[in-house]
Design a protein around this motif. Structure first.
Motif, PDB file in Angstrom:
ATOM      1  N   SER A  62       0.807  -1.227   0.000  1.00  0.00           N
ATOM      2  CA  SER A  62       0.000   0.000   0.000  1.00  0.00           C
ATOM      3  C   SER A  62       0.837   1.272   0.000  1.00  0.00           C
ATOM      4  CB  SER A  62      -0.966   0.026   1.187  1.00  0.00           C
ATOM      5  OG  SER A  62      -1.863  -1.037   1.091  1.00  0.00           O
ATOM      6  N   LYS A  63       2.142   1.166  -0.177  1.00  0.00           N
ATOM      7  CA  LYS A  63       2.979   2.365  -0.213  1.00  0.00           C
ATOM      8  C   LYS A  63       2.779   3.138  -1.523  1.00  0.00           C
ATOM      9  CE  LYS A  63       7.717   3.480  -0.779  1.00  0.00           C
ATOM     10  NZ  LYS A  63       9.007   2.900  -1.036  1.00  0.00           N
ATOM     11  N   ASP A  64       2.645   2.408  -2.622  1.00  0.00           N
ATOM     12  CA  ASP A  64       2.509   3.036  -3.937  1.00  0.00           C
ATOM     13  C   ASP A  64       1.077   3.016  -4.446  1.00  0.00           C
ATOM     14  OD1 ASP A  64       5.240   3.396  -3.929  1.00  0.00           O
ATOM     15  OD2 ASP A  64       5.630   1.508  -4.960  1.00  0.00           O
ATOM     16  N   ILE A 124     -13.259  -4.710  -1.224  1.00  0.00           N
ATOM     17  CA  ILE A 124     -11.925  -4.860  -1.791  1.00  0.00           C
ATOM     18  C   ILE A 124     -10.921  -3.906  -1.149  1.00  0.00           C
ATOM     19  CG2 ILE A 124     -10.614  -4.592  -3.937  1.00  0.00           C
ATOM     20  CD1 ILE A 124     -13.090  -5.544  -5.409  1.00  0.00           C
ATOM     21  N   TYR A 125     -11.344  -2.726  -0.759  1.00  0.00           N
ATOM     22  CA  TYR A 125     -10.420  -1.693  -0.287  1.00  0.00           C
ATOM     23  C   TYR A 125     -10.958  -1.044   0.982  1.00  0.00           C
ATOM     24  CZ  TYR A 125     -13.796   1.619  -2.043  1.00  0.00           C
ATOM     25  OH  TYR A 125     -14.944   2.323  -2.244  1.00  0.00           O
ATOM     26  N   GLU A 126     -10.096  -0.246   1.612  1.00  0.00           N
ATOM     27  CA  GLU A 126     -10.499   0.579   2.752  1.00  0.00           C
ATOM     28  C   GLU A 126      -9.889   1.958   2.561  1.00  0.00           C
ATOM     29  OE1 GLU A 126     -10.194   0.655   7.624  1.00  0.00           O
ATOM     30  OE2 GLU A 126      -9.526  -1.103   6.509  1.00  0.00           O
ATOM     31  N   LEU A 127     -10.730   2.981   2.511  1.00  0.00           N
ATOM     32  CA  LEU A 127     -10.288   4.360   2.327  1.00  0.00           C
ATOM     33  C   LEU A 127     -10.959   5.215   3.391  1.00  0.00           C
ATOM     34  CD1 LEU A 127      -8.804   6.536   0.713  1.00  0.00           C
ATOM     35  CD2 LEU A 127     -10.735   6.623  -0.834  1.00  0.00           C
ATOM     36  N   GLN A 128     -10.142   5.743   4.313  1.00  0.00           N
ATOM     37  CA  GLN A 128     -10.655   6.565   5.403  1.00  0.00           C
ATOM     38  C   GLN A 128      -9.971   7.914   5.386  1.00  0.00           C
ATOM     39  OE1 GLN A 128      -9.986   4.482   9.048  1.00  0.00           O
ATOM     40  NE2 GLN A 128     -11.738   3.131   8.767  1.00  0.00           N
ATOM     41  N   LEU A 164      -9.775  17.618   4.573  1.00  0.00           N
ATOM     42  CA  LEU A 164      -9.722  16.207   4.947  1.00  0.00           C
ATOM     43  C   LEU A 164      -8.302  15.687   4.760  1.00  0.00           C
ATOM     44  CD1 LEU A 164     -12.853  14.861   3.020  1.00  0.00           C
ATOM     45  CD2 LEU A 164     -12.768  15.617   5.377  1.00  0.00           C
ATOM     46  N   ARG A 165      -7.874  14.782   5.638  1.00  0.00           N
ATOM     47  CA  ARG A 165      -6.588  14.101   5.466  1.00  0.00           C
ATOM     48  C   ARG A 165      -6.866  12.607   5.308  1.00  0.00           C
ATOM     49  NH1 ARG A 165      -1.443  15.260   6.214  1.00  0.00           N
ATOM     50  NH2 ARG A 165      -1.803  17.073   7.524  1.00  0.00           N
ATOM     51  N   VAL A 166      -6.258  12.002   4.282  1.00  0.00           N
ATOM     52  CA  VAL A 166      -6.450  10.578   4.014  1.00  0.00           C
ATOM     53  C   VAL A 166      -5.588   9.791   5.000  1.00  0.00           C
ATOM     54  CG1 VAL A 166      -6.246   8.745   2.306  1.00  0.00           C
ATOM     55  CG2 VAL A 166      -6.935  11.031   1.596  1.00  0.00           C
ATOM     56  N   ASN A 167      -6.239   9.069   5.914  1.00  0.00           N
ATOM     57  CA  ASN A 167      -5.524   8.297   6.933  1.00  0.00           C
ATOM     58  C   ASN A 167      -5.187   6.893   6.467  1.00  0.00           C
ATOM     59  OD1 ASN A 167      -5.826  10.426   8.722  1.00  0.00           O
ATOM     60  ND2 ASN A 167      -7.693   9.586   9.590  1.00  0.00           N
ATOM     61  N   GLU A 168      -6.108   6.275   5.780  1.00  0.00           N
ATOM     62  CA  GLU A 168      -5.989   4.861   5.458  1.00  0.00           C
ATOM     63  C   GLU A 168      -6.370   4.628   4.013  1.00  0.00           C
ATOM     64  OE1 GLU A 168      -5.045   1.029   6.583  1.00  0.00           O
ATOM     65  OE2 GLU A 168      -5.242   2.633   8.046  1.00  0.00           O
ATOM     66  N   LEU A 169      -5.476   3.993   3.260  1.00  0.00           N
ATOM     67  CA  LEU A 169      -5.770   3.537   1.906  1.00  0.00           C
ATOM     68  C   LEU A 169      -5.060   2.207   1.741  1.00  0.00           C
ATOM     69  CD1 LEU A 169      -6.866   3.778  -0.945  1.00  0.00           C
ATOM     70  CD2 LEU A 169      -4.886   5.141  -1.537  1.00  0.00           C
ATOM     71  N   ARG A 170      -5.840   1.152   1.754  1.00  0.00           N
ATOM     72  CA  ARG A 170      -5.241  -0.188   1.645  1.00  0.00           C
ATOM     73  C   ARG A 170      -6.224  -1.148   1.003  1.00  0.00           C
ATOM     74  NH1 ARG A 170      -6.714  -3.944   5.604  1.00  0.00           N
ATOM     75  NH2 ARG A 170      -8.060  -3.074   7.196  1.00  0.00           N
ATOM     76  N   LEU A 171      -5.681  -2.218   0.456  1.00  0.00           N
ATOM     77  CA  LEU A 171      -6.490  -3.284  -0.099  1.00  0.00           C
ATOM     78  C   LEU A 171      -6.712  -4.339   0.964  1.00  0.00           C
ATOM     79  CD1 LEU A 171      -4.695  -3.626  -3.528  1.00  0.00           C
ATOM     80  CD2 LEU A 171      -6.867  -2.518  -3.084  1.00  0.00           C
TER      81      LEU A 171
END
Length: 172
Positions: A62-64, A124-128, A164-171
């Motif tokens: 999830s780094k890239d 599939i993903y998590e975006l917070q 807003l600040r994106v805290n979490e972006l992962r599969l």
């Protein structure tokens, strides 16, 4: 300079033109092979999960990873740690609230892109994103004048902004 490898906090504004084409051309300049996976709702779930596994392997933990999400039908290209400046005040939201952004049309990494025009399934993903601040833009004046009328009306305008600040972006 590629936007993907910039790990400092970036300011994200709405993208009013085709963001996928611009970002894929940036990725294509940085890597030689860029398979583009465009999916429709007619494909079986097995093909989607194969594409997701390839995306998981290429996203480097999830780094890239990046996502194109829509907020009130405006697309925003975000990565983890980005700030999103919305030109309005969100209702019933306070500073510190965590929002789950679930209208994502594109997920991608340096070599793979997953596109679903109707929206990617949230399993599939998590975006917070968390609300950092609710502020106002600098004060400016709007001058209104009607044709064939000498009267000029000026109003002071100081619209709201939500950050807003994106805290979490992962599969998952």
């Amino acid at each position: 300079m590629s936007l993907l490898f910039n790990r400092t906090a970036r300011i994200i504004r709405p993208i009013c033109y085709s963001p996928v084409v611009r970002f894929q051309s940036t990725i294509a300049a940085s890597s030689k092979v860029t398979p583009n996976i465009s999916l429709t709702n007619s494909l079986p779930k097995q093909d989607i999960y194969k594409s997701i596994s390839a995306l998981k392997l290429s996203s480097n933990g999830s780094k890239d990873l990046y996502a194109i999400t829509r907020l009130y039908n405006m697309p925003y290209l975000v990565t983890k740690g980005d700030k999103i400046y919305l030109p309005y005040k969100l209702k019933n939201v306070k500073v510190g609230d965590v929002l789950n952004l679930n209208d994502v049309t594109t997920l991608g990494s340096t070599t793979h892109t997953l596109n679903v025009s109707s929206g990617i399934d949230t399993s599939i993903y998590e975006l917070q994103a968390s609300v950092v601040e609710i502020t106002r833009e600098p004060l400016y004046q709007v001058v209104k004048k009607k044709p064939r009328c000498r009267r000029v009306k000026t109003t002071n305008v100081e619209p709201f902004q939500t950050v807003l600040r994106v805290n979490e972006l992962r599969l998952k």
